[in-house]
Design a protein around this motif. Structure first.
Motif, mmCIF file in Angstrom:
data_model
loop_
_atom_site.group_PDB
_atom_site.id
_atom_site.type_symbol
_atom_site.label_atom_id
_atom_site.label_comp_id
_atom_site.label_asym_id
_atom_site.label_seq_id
_atom_site.Cartn_x
_atom_site.Cartn_y
_atom_site.Cartn_z
ATOM 1 N N LYS A 166 53.380 44.310 24.851
ATOM 2 C CA LYS A 166 51.958 43.972 24.711
ATOM 3 C C LYS A 166 51.214 45.067 23.960
ATOM 4 N N ASN A 167 50.030 44.733 23.482
ATOM 5 C CA ASN A 167 49.131 45.713 22.887
ATOM 6 C C ASN A 167 48.456 46.503 24.012
ATOM 7 N N PRO A 168 48.416 47.848 23.937
ATOM 8 C CA PRO A 168 47.855 48.637 25.051
ATOM 9 C C PRO A 168 46.420 48.259 25.404
ATOM 10 N N ARG A 169 45.589 48.065 24.393
ATOM 11 C CA ARG A 169 44.186 47.759 24.698
ATOM 12 C C ARG A 169 44.050 46.378 25.333
ATOM 13 N N GLU A 170 44.857 45.426 24.867
ATOM 14 C CA GLU A 170 44.807 44.093 25.453
ATOM 15 C C GLU A 170 45.257 44.115 26.912
ATOM 16 N N LEU A 171 46.307 44.908 27.192
ATOM 17 C CA LEU A 171 46.770 45.025 28.581
ATOM 18 C C LEU A 171 45.700 45.697 29.433
ATOM 19 N N ALA A 172 45.045 46.718 28.880
ATOM 20 C CA ALA A 172 43.976 47.400 29.615
ATOM 21 C C ALA A 172 42.836 46.444 29.933
ATOM 22 N N MET A 173 42.539 45.532 29.001
ATOM 23 C CA MET A 173 41.463 44.566 29.223
ATOM 24 C C MET A 173 41.812 43.583 30.342
ATOM 25 N N ILE A 174 43.095 43.397 30.609
ATOM 26 C CA ILE A 174 43.520 42.545 31.728
ATOM 27 C C ILE A 174 43.398 43.298 33.050
ATOM 28 N N ILE A 175 43.780 44.597 33.028
ATOM 29 C CA ILE A 175 43.836 45.386 34.263
ATOM 30 C C ILE A 175 42.457 45.861 34.708
ATOM 31 N N ALA A 176 41.606 46.283 33.762
ATOM 32 C CA ALA A 176 40.311 46.886 34.106
ATOM 33 C C ALA A 176 39.442 46.003 34.996
ATOM 34 N N ALA A 209 46.099 54.999 42.928
ATOM 35 C CA ALA A 209 47.464 54.766 42.456
ATOM 36 C C ALA A 209 48.043 53.556 43.178
ATOM 37 N N GLY A 210 47.733 53.448 44.485
ATOM 38 C CA GLY A 210 48.169 52.284 45.254
ATOM 39 C C GLY A 210 47.509 51.005 44.771
ATOM 40 N N HIS A 211 46.193 51.070 44.479
ATOM 41 C CA HIS A 211 45.489 49.890 43.973
ATOM 42 C C HIS A 211 46.121 49.395 42.669
ATOM 43 N N ILE A 212 46.396 50.343 41.775
ATOM 44 C CA ILE A 212 46.962 49.951 40.472
ATOM 45 C C ILE A 212 48.367 49.388 40.654
ATOM 46 N N GLY A 213 49.128 49.982 41.582
ATOM 47 C CA GLY A 213 50.454 49.440 41.875
ATOM 48 C C GLY A 213 50.387 48.009 42.364
ATOM 49 N N ALA A 214 49.409 47.732 43.219
ATOM 50 C CA ALA A 214 49.249 46.362 43.739
ATOM 51 C C ALA A 214 48.864 45.397 42.618
ATOM 52 N N ILE A 215 48.017 45.842 41.703
ATOM 53 C CA ILE A 215 47.634 45.003 40.561
ATOM 54 C C ILE A 215 48.854 44.681 39.698
ATOM 55 N N LEU A 216 49.682 45.696 39.457
ATOM 56 C CA LEU A 216 50.888 45.477 38.653
ATOM 57 C C LEU A 216 51.852 44.521 39.351
ATOM 58 N N ASP A 217 51.963 44.659 40.665
ATOM 59 C CA ASP A 217 52.816 43.724 41.426
ATOM 60 C C ASP A 217 52.338 42.280 41.221
ATOM 61 N N HIS A 218 51.036 42.112 41.304
ATOM 62 C CA HIS A 218 50.460 40.766 41.153
ATOM 63 C C HIS A 218 50.718 40.228 39.742
ATOM 64 N N LYS A 235 40.278 43.849 37.151
ATOM 65 C CA LYS A 235 40.870 43.790 38.494
ATOM 66 C C LYS A 235 40.565 45.076 39.266
ATOM 67 N N ILE A 236 40.567 46.213 38.573
ATOM 68 C CA ILE A 236 40.191 47.475 39.218
ATOM 69 C C ILE A 236 38.728 47.432 39.646
ATOM 70 N N ALA A 237 37.883 46.827 38.815
ATOM 71 C CA ALA A 237 36.434 46.793 39.076
ATOM 72 C C ALA A 237 36.077 46.003 40.325
ATOM 73 N N ARG A 238 36.993 45.194 40.835
ATOM 74 C CA ARG A 238 36.692 44.368 42.005
ATOM 75 C C ARG A 238 36.724 45.155 43.320
ATOM 76 N N PHE A 239 37.307 46.330 43.320
ATOM 77 C CA PHE A 239 37.383 47.093 44.566
ATOM 78 C C PHE A 239 35.998 47.591 44.961
ATOM 79 N N ASP A 240 35.732 47.586 46.267
ATOM 80 C CA ASP A 240 34.398 47.930 46.769
ATOM 81 C C ASP A 240 33.952 49.329 46.348
ATOM 82 N N SER A 241 34.903 50.268 46.225
ATOM 83 C CA SER A 241 34.546 51.648 45.913
ATOM 84 C C SER A 241 34.323 51.890 44.429
ATOM 85 N N VAL A 242 34.460 50.839 43.609
ATOM 86 C CA VAL A 242 34.353 50.993 42.153
ATOM 87 C C VAL A 242 32.996 50.485 41.667
#
Length: 576
Positions: A60-70, A8-17, A72-79
């Protein structure tokens, strides 16, 4: 921090960025963004609805926004991977080390694993039981008592400051009946043959000791006196004795409430008058005439002007009188004042009521909203009655109570923990059967037994390991855990979010449901060793593997202990 809160913190940081970069508008409401397990485990370890929640307000379109966020999530070492699914959900797959770290986090946090600061700074008053002080508690009271006490424990676990309260209904006609019933037992204690208990009085034998105590204190002073000379005195003594009895009954369940508020004291302090004055200042009480009740005609109904609370402004179907035609307070008027009193020292009020009070929920909620200007949250949880059975047959009433099976009788027969756990195995507003044979049955169909048995098994394997000289503790090599074992860690890791969700919904039964699922998965893992000895938790010639599996088992045991503690149930060390 747990895996779910970490992401939840990771996603919050992505949204901040994204906001800083201008890819998302600033100030989006994120409160409904969730990180949770996917419904289908094959889809991954975690799922988030972030794009689905924020797409529309972001334009925005939900899927397009998801394609932007996903990505960034994948870059975390635990993912290990993040994929967009359907209209815009994001499924996240973690590396195995993430789950090994979570198992270490469980061990490090111990009894604090799952605790949160979600309710920090928030005071909650939970009123539960509040049975009329006219006799011992029965099983209907028992269910409300357990639900209320477990909810209090759950809210404390999630950081709330909680007050447990009991409202003593000692101002109504039922306590006068109690006093008259006690006077009859008082005369019996003096040697009078009282015969059959008259209709309308309380017949239970629990009043005999009260009558005997009054006889010892006052002799025959009030045996032949007019009622006016002894009614108030006997009422006071009888209510005090009944509250001692009720506190003792609650003690059998491990319940100790901090506040016992008296309805009579509310009246004596002028609280209803103060509440009425406050509501009149706000034009929320006026003098008016109610419509004739359905089925009544002018011949058998006389219109009377009464002070009415404008509950229709708050969704009720009609305005409600706070006084009767003789000027005395209605139950609603007194309850209104009592809730106003409670709201002075709490941010949230929660009442646990029997389902037979469903009709009064809307008006009391309206009153609290009016009196507090909507600043005090108020929730009512309705609890259905419990049907007592023995091998499927209804249980007969208790001689001691005179009309029902007492809580004390049930706890004495099956034990506190069985009663408490069983009361939480169904949602509070669902009907419940309590079968004396079923609740002590040693089978997987009995959730009380199955959860307790899981903990006892964990403790037993630790004792066996120690007996065989296998060193326990220290840094176990968790890389030796296989996929099925890590799947159990994934279930364990859900505990913190389950606790928060249960606290938010005011539903402590969710903890019982979760523990049942966790125990079932643990037993399934245990049973692998029945046909494959190398899959047992304890493998004597593989001490490193045994230590890793014992670390897993201890983590599961810790979660079980933490969950049972919320429910007020002890985790047993062994079972016969």
């Amino acid at each position: 921090m747990t895996i779910y809160s970490e992401f939840a913190g990771h996603i919050g940081a992505i949204l901040d960025h994204l906001e800083e970069a201008g890819d998302l508008p600033a100030g989006l409401d994120r409160k409904n963004v969730a990180v949770e397990p996917p419904r289908d485990p094959s889809h991954g370890d975690l799922a988030t609805n972030v794009a689905m929640v924020l797409a529309k307000p972001a334009g925005k379109n939900p899927r397009e926004l998801a394609m932007i966020i996903a990505p960034k999530i994948a870059r975390f070492d635990s993912v290990a991977g993040a994929e967009v699914a359907g209209p815009g959900f994001i499924n996240i797959r973690l590396v195995d080390d993430a789950w090994r770290e979570e198992l270490r986090a469980i061990a490090a946090a111990g009894e604090n694993y799952g605790r949160s600061a979600m309710g920090a700074g928030k005071t909650v008053n939970i009123e539960y039981v509040s049975a009329n002080p006219t006799g011992p508690l029965h099983m209907g009271h028992c269910r409300g008592a357990v639900v209320g006490d477990a909810l209090a424990g759950l809210l404390e676990f999630t950081g709330h400051a909680v007050t447990r309260e009991y409202y003593i209904n000692d101002a109504g006609g039922q306590v006068d009946i109690l006093a008259r019933s006690t006077h009859l037992r008082y005369r019996e204690a003096l040697g009078e043959d009282i015969g059959e208990i008259p209709e309308g009085l309380y017949p239970g034998e629990y009043l005999k000791p009260v009558g005997e105590a009054l006889a010892a204190e006052f002799g025959d002073r009030y045996a032949a006196s007019e009622e006016t000379q002894w009614l108030a005195l006997f009422r006071e003594h009888s209510v005090a004795a009944m509250m001692d009895l009720i506190r003792a009954d609650l003690g059998l369940l491990g319940i100790a409430q901090e506040v016992f508020a008296s309805e009579a004291a509310v009246h004596a302090a002028g609280k209803p008058e103060a509440a009425e004055a406050e509501l009149r200042k706000r034009d929320l009480v006026y003098d008016g005439i109610l419509e004739a009740p359905k089925g009544k005609t002018l011949d058998d109904w006389e219109p009377v002007e009464l002070p009415l609370f404008r509950s229709t402004r708050f969704g009720d179907d009609q305005d409600r009188p706070i006084r009767k035609s003789d000027g005395s307070w209605t139950y609603f008027g007194a309850d209104l004042a009592y809730h106003f009193q409670k709201s002075q020292s709490a941010d949230m009020l929660i009442d646990i009521w029997g389902a037979d009070h469903a009709g009064t929920v809307k008006r009391i909620k309206a009153a609290v909203e009016a009196l507090t200007d909507g600043k005090t949250e108020f929730d009512v949880k309705l609890v259905q009655m419990v049907r007592l059975l023995r091998d499927g047959e209804p249980v007969k009433m208790s001689k001691r109570s005179g009309s029902f099976v007492t809580l004390a009788d049930v706890v004495e027969e099956v034990g506190k923990d069985v009663v408490r756990f069983t009361m939480l195995t169904r949602k509070a507003d669902a009907q419940m059967d309590f079968d004396f044979a079923k609740v002590v049955e040693a089978s997987k169909d009995n959730p009380v037994f199955y959860v307790q048995y899981a903990h006892a098994r964990i403790r037993s394997v630790h004792r066996r390991a120690q007996a065989e000289g296998i060193e326990i503790g220290g840094a176990a090599d968790l890389s030796l855990l296989d996929a099925e074992e890590l799947a159990l860690v994934k279930r364990a890791a859900q505990f913190p979010r389950i606790a928060e969700a249960a606290a938010n919904a005011h539903e402590p039964h969710r903890i019982a449901f979760y523990l049942g699922d966790l125990a079932a998965e643990f037993h399934a893992l245990w049973n692998r060793g029945n046909d494959h000895p190398e899959k047992r938790l304890l493998v004597a010639d593989a001490p490193d593997l045994t230590r890793a599996r014992l670390a897993l088992a201890e983590g599961i045991g810790q979660i079980i202990r933490n969950g049972l503690a919320i429910m007020g149930v002890e985790a047993v060390e062994e079972m016969e």
